[in-house]
Design an enzyme around this catalytic site. Structure first.
Site, PDB file in Angstrom:
ATOM      1  N   ASP A  98     -11.330  -6.915  10.584  1.00 17.50           N
ATOM      2  CA  ASP A  98     -11.295  -8.356  10.779  1.00 17.50           C
ATOM      3  C   ASP A  98     -12.415  -8.828  11.702  1.00 17.50           C
ATOM      4  O   ASP A  98     -13.126  -9.792  11.390  1.00 17.50           O
ATOM      5  CB  ASP A  98      -9.929  -8.776  11.336  1.00 17.50           C
ATOM      6  CG  ASP A  98      -9.436  -7.850  12.449  1.00 17.50           C
ATOM      7  OD1 ASP A  98     -10.201  -6.944  12.860  1.00 17.50           O
ATOM      8  OD2 ASP A  98      -8.297  -8.024  12.909  1.00 17.50           O
ATOM      9  N   ASP A 113       0.814  -1.217   0.000  1.00 17.98           N
ATOM     10  CA  ASP A 113       0.000   0.000   0.000  1.00 17.98           C
ATOM     11  C   ASP A 113       0.846   1.264   0.000  1.00 17.98           C
ATOM     12  O   ASP A 113       0.302   2.361  -0.091  1.00 17.98           O
ATOM     13  CB  ASP A 113      -0.949  -0.010   1.201  1.00 17.98           C
ATOM     14  CG  ASP A 113      -2.383  -0.327   0.796  1.00 17.98           C
ATOM     15  OD1 ASP A 113      -2.583  -0.807  -0.336  1.00 17.98           O
ATOM     16  OD2 ASP A 113      -3.299  -0.097   1.599  1.00 17.98           O
TER      17      ASP A 113
END
Length: 737
Positions: free
Chosen positions: A451, A146
């Site tokens: 998550d 990223d």
């Protein structure tokens, strides 16, 4: 060839389970202890309600509110301790039944900043994942960068070359762990001359590779002669920034290419670099956005039915971890119900006495097993094996059947260049517009704890999960080595999980009717970290100030009402210590954990909760800071010596120092005032005040040392001490209503 044989000779074998489940013992005694503690809590609350004094009424009612919250939160924690279970896999049965006819696996690794996550560390993780004891042609490793750094791409190119030597070396000597950084740091030289020669050769290659990577990072440049060795370097022909660049997808090793072999002629796993497109005007959704892009990109390159997600600093510590996971997914009786297999998050750099409370032993060995006794553990973001279809939104049905052959079949006649271009089109900023990605499909957006929320949604769709904690840890990584990094990490987690509770995904709302009440309670243990901060602050301040001002807030030592307070406090702490010792912590480690429990509640949880509320109200934007994976030489030395690291001024340190100083002043001043009162304030009425204040002073001894005794750079800055003294003086003059 299909994965499940129709041969009559295998029918009996197929009836055998590939994993076993057993209950954790000692539950009857634990439940008896829990019932008595619950009765003690009820008596404490009864005392508060029936003995409201005329003086100090507001402080008394505040104590009642704090104790109500602590009692409620304690009840929540029982949800994961009521019926924990253990799992055991039978890899020998898996091998006998399937041989090498196993599903393909896509492995996702995410990195974001080469300064905070050194490329050499990331490559050690990548190499460990390439070296699994698993058919290499069925492994596909993807690195999502990223930060879009040419340094990471160069490091991956170097790792691909080193893998030709590393993978055969791992197979030949069956070494563990298969991260070269961890292996060469832990292993001794072999005695066998031939093995020693190869060991030295491979170690030399690794050190040379690491030096080349680190040298490029220091110079922030890749030599021009190296850029000519792979077409992928041309993607950086123009100056790119981490927040403004085109999509990049480069297949560094094509596992289907006959020439992609190691130095023994064995095929290498597929290795792919990806940097999704980023533009300033488009929100990129942090790690969740990277995960969803990886799901799409991998679908046109390998499309494996199983996806393993690993943090860049969590290397593979067990070469059979994939085979363990397959024992669950391929089990004939339960496999079709299992959405994901979660392994615990372990750190290899935790000090002997767990100075920052980062060992997670109790969480891993008690709480996650308790989750497993419900419908399976929550998804914790790393070390997790997912079914691709379920991660993409599929609901559970009894007739569900997985196509395990997916990923084995060839994908037409497209060339690598054509596949890369197709993959790039799936990694653009606008691809997800007007789609269900991040909502019904893929990892869920809108929370820093993507998550947890994704796992909750999967459970609410009817799937179960499995917690796998083999004797040799499947994954090991690097934990925070300073107090600042620990506070930052828990603040990020707290902000994420509390934002879930404040959203439509609140376990008690979204989970109502979809999962059991006990599982809703279990999820809420972490979602409600933030609200713990205020009652904890109240309990750390008000009783101590009450001692100093002569206002009793607990029953006298001669009263029978003191018994519930003593019983609840003593029994819960004794059991907490027993639980920690049982899970491998030392007694001093448990004590350090209690200190960190207090510090996290008054810093990480306080600020994380405030940020979550601000985000919910639209007053600020959600952030997702990257935790540093390295620390300075002085910091590392103090960490090894188990000396707490401060070193800089921050609001968090002011809170910590103020609480510590306040309790020290009250412990000295309170009894002195009582003893000189001429009997107007009997000491018997302040017994619990003195005990509580004394325990807080004892647990804060490292704070006093950092404020007044230490001279190293890790001490608490003098400016923080001065500010804390000022706050303590103000609190002493404030009335206790």
């Amino acid at each position: 060839m299909p994965l499940v044989s129709n041969s009559i000779s295998l029918r009996e074998m197929e009836m055998e389970r590939l994993f076993a489940t057993e209950k954790v013992g000692g539950r009857a005694l634990y439940k008896l202890q829990a019932v008595t503690v619950f009765l003690g809590i009820c008596l404490v609350l009864c005392y508060r309600v029936t003995h409201i004094p005329a003086a100090g009424t507001a402080a008394w009612l505040g104590m009642l509110a704090a104790e109500l919250w602590f009692g409620f939160y304690w009840i929540l924690t029982q949800s994961v301790r009521w019926r924990p279970i253990r799992r055991h896999t039978f890899k020998d049965r898996l091998a006998a039944r399937y041989g090498e006819r196993l599903p393909c696996v896509d492995i996702f690794v995410c990195t974001a900043d080469p300064r905070l996550e050194p490329p050499s560390l990331v490559m050690a993780t990548v190499l460990s994942l390439m070296a699994y004891n698993y058919p290499p042609e069925k492994l596909n490793v993807y690195l999502s960068d990223d930060g879009c750094s040419i340094l990471n791409f160069y490091a991956l190119w170097e790792a691909a070359s080193f893998a030709k030597h590393w993978l055969p070396f791992c197979r030949r000597y069956n070494i563990e762990p298969r991260s070269p950084a961890a292996y060469f740091a832990q292993s001794d030289k072999p005695y066998d001359p031939q093995a020693l020669e190869e060991w030295s050769f491979v170690k030399g290659l690794y050190e040379e590779m690491t030096e080349r990577i680190d040298s490029s990072v220091r110079s922030d440049n890749v030599p021009e002669e190296i850029k000519a060795n792979h077409k992928g370097f041309s993607e950086w022909s123009t100056r790119l920034s981490s927040k403004d660049h085109q999509p990049i997808v480069q297949v560094v090793i094509d596992g289907k290419d006959r020439n992609a072999v190691d130095n023994e002629g064995n095929v290498l796993p597929t290795l792919v670099y990806m940097a999704r497109e980023k533009r300033p005007q488009y929100h990129h959704n942090f790690k969740a956005g990277a995960m969803n892009t990886l799901i799409r990109v991998s679908s046109v390159i390998s499309n494996s039915p199983i996806i393993l997600i690993v943090d860049c600093d969590m290397y593979s510590n067990n070469s059979d971890a994939i085979r363990d996971a397959m024992c669950f997914f391929l089990d004939q009786e339960m496999g079709h119900k299992i959405a994901f297999v979660q392994n615990p998050q372990n750190y290899n750099n935790v000090t002997k006495n767990n100075i920052y409370g980062n060992s997670s032993n109790v969480f891993n060995q008690v709480e996650l097993r308790g989750f497993d006794g419900l419908v399976g553990p929550l998804y914790i973001g790393t070390g997790c094996f997912h079914r691709r279809e379920i991660l993409c939104g599929r609901r559970f049905t009894n007739d569900y059947k997985e196509d395990w052959d997916r990923g084995i079949k060839e994908k037409g006649n497209l060339s690598i260049d054509q596949i890369e271009e197709k993959a790039k089109s799936l990694a653009t900023c606008i691809y997800e517009h007007n789609t269900q990605w991040g909502n019904e499909i893929g990892v869920t957006y809108g929370s820093a704890a993507e998550d947890i929320i994704t796992g909750l949604i999967i459970h609410c769709k009817g799937w179960i999960s499995v917690f796998n904690n083999p004797p040799r840890a499947a994954f090991t990584g690097v934990g925070p080595t300073t107090l600042a990094h620990t506070i930052q990490q828990h603040k990020k987690w707290c902000e994420g999980v509390f934002s879930i509770f404040l959203s439509k995904y609140c376990p008690f709302i979204f989970g109502n009717g979809n999962i059991s009440l006990q599982l809703q309670m279990a999820y809420s243990i972490y979602s409600l970290w933030a609200p713990n901060s205020l009652p904890t602050l109240y309990y750390l301040i008000i009783p101590s100030v009450g001692l100093l001002k002569g206002i009793p807030l607990f029953p006298e030592i001669t009263s029978l009402w003191i018994m519930p307070y003593i019983y609840v406090s003593v029994v819960t702490n004794i059991y907490s210590a027993y639980e920690a010792l049982l899970c491998g912590d030392t007694l001093k480690g448990w004590w350090n954990g209690q200190r960190m429990w207090m510090i996290r509640r008054i810093t990480s949880y306080l600020y994380g909760g405030i940020d979550a509320v601000r985000n919910t109200l639209g007053l600020s934007k959600m952030g997702c800071p990257v935790s540093p994976k390295v620390s300075g030489e002085g910091e590392s030395k103090r960490y090894e010596q188990e000396i707490m690291e401060f070193g800089s001024s921050s609001p968090e340190y002011v809170i910590i120092a103020t609480i510590a100083l306040l309790n020290l002043v009250c412990l000295v001043g309170g009894p002195c005032r009582i003893l000189t009162s001429g009997g107007d304030m009997p000491l018997t009425g302040f017994f619990l005040h003195v005990v509580l204040c004394g325990l807080l002073v004892a647990i804060n001894i490292p704070i006093y040392e950092a404020m007044f005794l230490r001279k190293d750079r890790g001490r608490i800055p003098f400016s923080v001490t001065l500010i804390s003294i000022g706050f303590v003086m103000l609190s002493l003059f404030a009335p206790l209503l």
